[in-house]
Design an enzyme around this catalytic site. Structure first.
Site: not given
Length: 419
Positions: A164-166
């Protein structure tokens, strides 16, 4: 005679005003959209080393169902990341108060209730959730208790996955550009002269060290880990993070993940930027090529704790990690992703783009605005420019006529006084 004429003046003026009103009602009008108001959203980026608050704003109408989001303001929370308060979770919530008070000022009061507030936790909380899930839950509960005390529309605190962060970081970068370690008693990645105490139980609860966990040991024993400033051993440990031995696809990066050939332009942000910026500005080292980046990492790892503190005393809390970060950045780009000297020229290390911080938070906010309904556009009645000019001339003529009549009446009255 003049007196009789003046006696008809009031009804004439009233008749004129009435006729003017009828004319106004007959003038064709059209609906004109008012300029859209602004909506706001708040995202707290709870990273491993610190927490940052970003306030975004966008017009209440939308384009392609997505708010046209821009950064309104930001605030850096004092102290460490929320995961550092695992032993005293209440302090995790208290640490956010100063920035939340700033948000109270930055967001207009009438918009407080409708402003969504989110907290996303990343690496530090992901690791804490793996090693001490109860502590992670307590920290999230503490920050939730603090966040719900403010008049914003709090919509949850969650731990983001690495994927998700990426993805959200990728969304941020493309939106702003308009595209749409093993642990041992001596640590080679820490500078010589630096040491810290950790619980032995914590050492072996890390996913990186579970395989080395002894069958029996005292988990409450405190051990001292000291740095050795050993670039070669540090590089060897970091390289071990990237498994390139097998690939089920035509091409892979590492750990069996498919990756096409690297080509084009790339933005390296967040920890990438801060690590390389430290080597450029504090260490004064060139990092324009992969070879220079490698040499800069080696030089950084060769520094003692005393030398690093002398160079950047204000960054004491993070100095011990720059060696590991520098080695990781170089190894990830060269060994993990396969950049060479030619393709590395397309990588830029940036903190901001279009006056907005590059990171996952904006991408997260962009995604969330899809679920925030757009306000209906405000409408007001408007007339064509030609009709407006005609009415303006009519009223000007009426005012002029009234002025002339008043002057004549004044002169008449003066003449009668003279006689």
């Amino acid at each position: 005679m003049a007196g009789k004429t003046l006696s008809f003046l009031p009804p004439l003026l009233l008749a004129t005003a009435g006729l003017t009103g009828l004319l106004l009602l007959c003038v064709p009008t059209r609906d004109v959209r008012e300029p859209p108001a602004l909506k706001y959203g708040i995202v707290l980026d709870a990273g491993s080393s610190h927490t940052s608050m970003f306030i975004y704003k966008w017009p209440t109408d939308k384009e392609n169902d997505t708010g046209i989001v821009g950064q309104h303001s930001s605030c850096d929370v004092q102290g460490g990341g929320i995961s550092s308060y695992a032993d005293d979770p209440s302090k995790a919530g208290q640490s956010l108060v100063e920035c939340l008070e700033q948000a109270m000022q930055d967001v207009p009061t009438e918009r407080h209730a409708g402003t969504p507030l989110y907290l996303g936790a990343t690496a530090g909380m992901r690791l804490l959730n793996l090693t001490h899930p109860e502590a992670a839950a307590s920290v999230l509960a503490a920050v939730t208790q603090t966040l719900t005390q403010y008049p914003f529309d709090f919509r949850g605190a969650r731990i983001l996955s690495g994927q998700d962060e990426g993805v959200f970081g990728w969304v941020t970068a493309n939106y702003l550009l308009e595209n749409f370690i093993k642990t041992q008693h001596s640590h080679p990645c820490w500078p010589q002269g630096y040491s810290t105490q950790v619980l032995l139980g914590s050492v072996y609860q890390s996913p990186c060290t579970q395989a080395q966990r002894p069958r029996a040991f005292n988990s409450s024993t405190r051990i001292t880990v000291s740095g050795t400033s050993d670039p070669a051993r540090c590089r060897s440990l970091v390289s071990g993070l990237f498994n390139s031995s097998s690939c089920p696809f035509s091409r892979c990066s590492f750990d069996g993940v498919f990756q096409p050939p690297v080509a084009g332009n790339f933005i390296a942000f967040s920890a990438f930027y801060y690590t390389v910026d430290f080597m450029r500005t504090v260490m004064g080292l060139p990092t324009a090529t992969l070879k220079q980046l490698d040499a800069a990492a080696v030089t950084t790892c060769n520094q003692t704790w005393a030398e690093l503190q002398a160079r950047a005393p204000q960054q004491k809390a993070r100095l011990a990690d720059y060696c590991a970060g520098a080695m990781f950045v170089h190894q990830l780009l060269s060994q993990g992703y396969g950049f060479d000297e030619r393709t590395f020229s397309g990588v830029t290390f940036q903190k901001k783009a279009a006056d907005t911080a590059v990171g996952w938070a904006l991408g997260y906010m962009l995604n969330l605005t899809n679920m925030i309904p757009a306000d209906p556009p405000g409408l007001r009645k408007g007339t064509a420019f030609s009709s407006w000019v005609a009415l303006l001339l009519l009223f000007a003529a009426l005012l002029l006529a009234a002025l002339v009549l008043l002057l004549r009446r004044a002169r008449s009255a003066k003449a009668q006084n003279v006689i």
